[in-house]
Design an enzyme around this catalytic site. Structure first.
Site, PDB file in Angstrom:
ATOM      1  N   TYR A 194      39.687 -55.745   4.609  1.00 19.60           N
ATOM      2  CA  TYR A 194      38.630 -54.987   5.461  1.00 19.60           C
ATOM      3  C   TYR A 194      37.938 -54.131   4.412  1.00 19.60           C
ATOM      4  CZ  TYR A 194      37.106 -52.267   9.522  1.00 19.60           C
ATOM      5  OH  TYR A 194      36.355 -51.636  10.411  1.00 19.60           O
ATOM      6  N   PHE A 244       6.549 -56.908   9.359  1.00 19.14           N
ATOM      7  CA  PHE A 244       6.977 -57.942  10.019  1.00 19.14           C
ATOM      8  C   PHE A 244       7.373 -57.567  11.471  1.00 19.14           C
ATOM      9  CE2 PHE A 244      10.597 -60.898  10.967  1.00 19.14           C
ATOM     10  CZ  PHE A 244       9.740 -62.094  10.849  1.00 19.14           C
ATOM     11  N   ASP A 245       7.656 -58.604  12.420  1.00 24.08           N
ATOM     12  CA  ASP A 245       7.771 -58.468  13.698  1.00 24.08           C
ATOM     13  C   ASP A 245       9.004 -57.631  14.189  1.00 24.08           C
ATOM     14  OD1 ASP A 245       9.572 -60.619  13.209  1.00 24.08           O
ATOM     15  OD2 ASP A 245       8.581 -61.876  15.117  1.00 24.08           O
ATOM     16  N   ASP A 292      10.603 -54.116   1.875  1.00 21.37           N
ATOM     17  CA  ASP A 292      11.125 -55.041   2.473  1.00 21.37           C
ATOM     18  C   ASP A 292      11.143 -56.273   1.762  1.00 21.37           C
ATOM     19  OD1 ASP A 292      11.638 -56.922   4.730  1.00 21.37           O
ATOM     20  OD2 ASP A 292      10.250 -56.325   6.070  1.00 21.37           O
ATOM     21  N   ALA A 325      12.769 -59.588   1.519  1.00 22.88           N
ATOM     22  CA  ALA A 325      12.990 -60.742   1.735  1.00 22.88           C
ATOM     23  C   ALA A 325      12.954 -61.801   0.753  1.00 22.88           C
ATOM     24  CB  ALA A 325      12.531 -61.104   3.180  1.00 22.88           C
ATOM     25  N   LYS A 384      16.834 -65.250   3.199  1.00 22.78           N
ATOM     26  CA  LYS A 384      15.534 -65.880   2.418  1.00 22.78           C
ATOM     27  C   LYS A 384      15.887 -66.203   0.838  1.00 22.78           C
ATOM     28  CE  LYS A 384      13.529 -64.234   6.480  1.00 22.78           C
ATOM     29  NZ  LYS A 384      14.442 -63.308   7.266  1.00 22.78           N
ATOM     30  N   HIS A 403       8.100 -63.356  21.948  1.00 24.17           N
ATOM     31  CA  HIS A 403       8.152 -64.479  21.915  1.00 24.17           C
ATOM     32  C   HIS A 403       9.409 -65.480  21.468  1.00 24.17           C
ATOM     33  CE1 HIS A 403       8.156 -62.239  18.069  1.00 24.17           C
ATOM     34  NE2 HIS A 403       8.754 -63.334  17.409  1.00 24.17           N
TER      35      HIS A 403
HETATM   36  C1  LIG Z   1       9.537 -59.732   5.733  1.00 25.65           C
HETATM   37  C2  LIG Z   1      10.869 -59.747   6.740  1.00 25.65           C
HETATM   38  N1  LIG Z   1      11.359 -58.619   6.983  1.00 25.65           N
HETATM   39  C3  LIG Z   1      12.490 -58.658   7.721  1.00 25.65           C
HETATM   40  C4  LIG Z   1      12.982 -59.897   8.330  1.00 25.65           C
HETATM   41  C5  LIG Z   1      14.055 -59.870   9.566  1.00 25.65           C
HETATM   42  O1  LIG Z   1      15.181 -60.373   8.731  1.00 25.65           O
HETATM   43  P1  LIG Z   1      16.500 -61.097   9.600  1.00 25.65           P
HETATM   44  O2  LIG Z   1      15.899 -62.182  10.189  1.00 25.65           O
HETATM   45  O3  LIG Z   1      17.481 -61.299   8.659  1.00 25.65           O
HETATM   46  O4  LIG Z   1      17.092 -60.022  10.593  1.00 25.65           O
HETATM   47  C6  LIG Z   1      12.268 -60.834   8.055  1.00 25.65           C
HETATM   48  C7  LIG Z   1      12.764 -62.102   8.916  1.00 25.65           C
HETATM   49  O5  LIG Z   1      12.009 -63.430   8.922  1.00 25.65           O
HETATM   50  C8  LIG Z   1      11.286 -60.959   7.365  1.00 25.65           C
HETATM   51  O6  LIG Z   1      10.605 -62.024   7.103  1.00 25.65           O
END
Ligand SMILES: Cc1ncc(COP(=O)(O)O)c(C=O)c1O
Length: 468
Positions: A74, A126-127, A216, A218, A259, A451
């Site tokens: 843990y 990103f969304d 950010d 990824a 990613k 979406h």
């Molecule tokens: C640029 C970016 N930031 C954040 C995220 C969110 O990550 P997660 O899907 O792991 O929550 C994504 C997901 O596609 C992304 O492409």
């Protein structure tokens, strides 16, 4: 032999997973059953799945081996320490907070830093980053560079608009800006990379104004590859050295490691600020888990520790970026317009240009994704007015997206070029009957990130004109 054929995959297959193509009749039924939302079609009913490059990679033999070493304690697990060391080495921050995925990292950071009505400035949100900002009552602001939405084949269209950033800071003052985020690569403008020159400019501006500067990140390794390939002065540097320069310029990172972590789950926050770390750690115990596992199993952290290193292999990155370009070229030859140059993880088709008879309010991107499934059992994502449209939370007006895109995301190390040849052949068939495609309307939706779960129904476009 095809022209410009890229080198073969720098890996070979060790285990396989069967896929099958349903009949046209079955695919029609699946579409109806899913209310024309491809997120609701079962993976077993998909032939080639290009919905996302997130959490979909094939793991290496080394990663499978590491998985068996997971320490599931843990607190203070050996696996956490290994993961922490890897993240510190690459991302150059002292404090490492594992999270189960990117959006939980965003949630923790925004819950801690962001105050109501403060701005979060991004090259392009990103969304989930946008949704998390709004969820904490912040105001997301996108400042992509002027070339971002052009068709000019420029190398760093993911950059932030430094002139507008400076003006924005002057206009609103530093108190109103919670943080500046650089998304690498810039997913929402087509997976386009960000240059180190731009990163340094933004970093200096933020440091002068005492505004926290986060990444950010990824797709950090893909971004580093483009810097090595296209930015003067970096050709001789290793991917690791470029990553170090990138991350030395920021105060912290949030990463969806699904990613460029080459893993099926995981994410993290890394930063130097001890006080901020303590506040996030306190909160995460309530919502995510103890700070040394953060919603992940020990084995997940083992897999990530290997994946975050493996992804920096130049041969892998070179193959990947060229494979994206290979698919893009074939889609173009099929008669669709794509965002150029192709970025690091996906081919973006301009559905608005392909289907000018379908207005933004009737989601041309969704019409195209539905058709790819109907025609070839292929799944991909709409990145247009279904994703970004709706009611503007700031001024209450109806908005549509700037561009009606469809994204074919390439899972890492999963499909071969022959799968992508099939996708291209399907594209050709769709182009030959594009005038027959019809639009869609939403029949049910959630207030945020609609979406993912909304229901849709086909719309007779003649009637739409009359209704208007
Ligand atoms: C640029 C970016 N930031 C954040 C995220 C969110 O990550 P997660 O899907 O792991 O929550 C994504 C997901 O596609 C992304 O492409």
């Amino acid at each position: 032999m095809k022209k410009d054929r890229q080198p073969a995959e720098p890996y070979r297959v060790k285990s396989i997973e069967p896929i099958r193509l349903l009949s046209l009749e079955e695919r029609e039924k699946k579409l109806v059953g899913a209310n024309y939302n491809l997120f609701k079609v079962d993976a077993a009913d998909i032939y080639i799945d290009l919905l996302t490059d997130s959490g979909t990679p094939a793991m290496s033999a080394r990663q499978w081996g590491a998985l068996m070493q997971g320490d599931e304690s843990y607190a203070g697990a050996v696996s956490f320490r290994r993961f922490e060391k890897t993240v510190r080495d690459i991302f150059r921050k002292k404090k490492v907070i594992p999270c189960h995925q990117g959006r939980s990292a965003e949630n923790l950071v925004f819950s801690t830093i962001l105050k109501k009505d403060q701005y979060v400035v991004n090259n392009t949100h990103f969304d989930t980053t946008r949704a998390n900002t709004l969820h904490k009552k912040g105001i997301p602001v996108d400042l992509p560079c002027p070339a971002a939405y052009s068709q000019d084949p420029l190398p760093f269209k993911g950059d932030m608009d430094i002139v507008r950033l400076e003006q924005f800071i002057q206009k609103h003052g530093t108190e109103k800006i919670a943080m500046v985020i650089m998304t690498v690569t810039n997913n929402s403008v087509g997976g386009q990379p960000v240059s180190l020159a731009n990163i340094h400019e933004v970093s200096q501006l933020c440091r002068r104004n005492h505004i926290p500067f986060f990444f950010d990140c990824a797709r950090y390794a893909e971004n580093c590859y483009f810097i090595k390939r296209d930015e003067p002065g970096y050709g001789d540097k290793s991917i690791r050295e470029i990553a170090a320069e990138m991350f030395d310029a920021c105060d912290g990172v949030m990463m969806s490691a699904k990613k460029d972590g080459l893993a099926n789950i995981g994410g993290f926050i890394a930063l130097d600020d001890e006080d901020l770390y303590s506040r996030i750690a306190d909160l995460m115990i309530i919502v995510e888990g103890f700070p040394t596992y953060g919603g992940l199993a020990g084995r997940d952290m083992e897999v990530l520790a290997v994946g975050l290193e493996e992804v920096m292999d130049f041969a892998y990155l070179d193959f990947r970026v060229k494979q994206v370009a290979y698919l893009g070229e074939q889609i173009k030859q099929a008669g669709m317009t794509i965002i150029e140059p192709t970025g690091g993880h996906a081919v973006f088709i301009d559905a608005g240009l392909l289907l000018p008879h379908i207005p933004a309010e009737r989601f041309p991107g969704q019409a195209l994704t539905v058709e790819f499934y109907r025609e070839g059992g292929i799944r991909m994502a709409e990145i247009g007015s279904l994703m970004f449209g709706g009611i503007d939370p700031v001024n209450g007006e109806k908005v549509t997206a700037k561009h009606e895109l469809v994204r074919m995301a390439l899972p890492r190390r999963v499909y071969s070029n022959s799968h992508y040849d099939y996708v291209a052949e399907t594209s050709e068939r769709i182009v030959s009957k594009k005038e027959s495609l019809i639009g869609y309307k939403i029949t049910r939706q959630a207030p945020l990130l609609r979406h993912f779960t909304c229901d849709l129904a086909p719309v007779n476009l003649e009637r739409v004109k009359v209704e208007k």
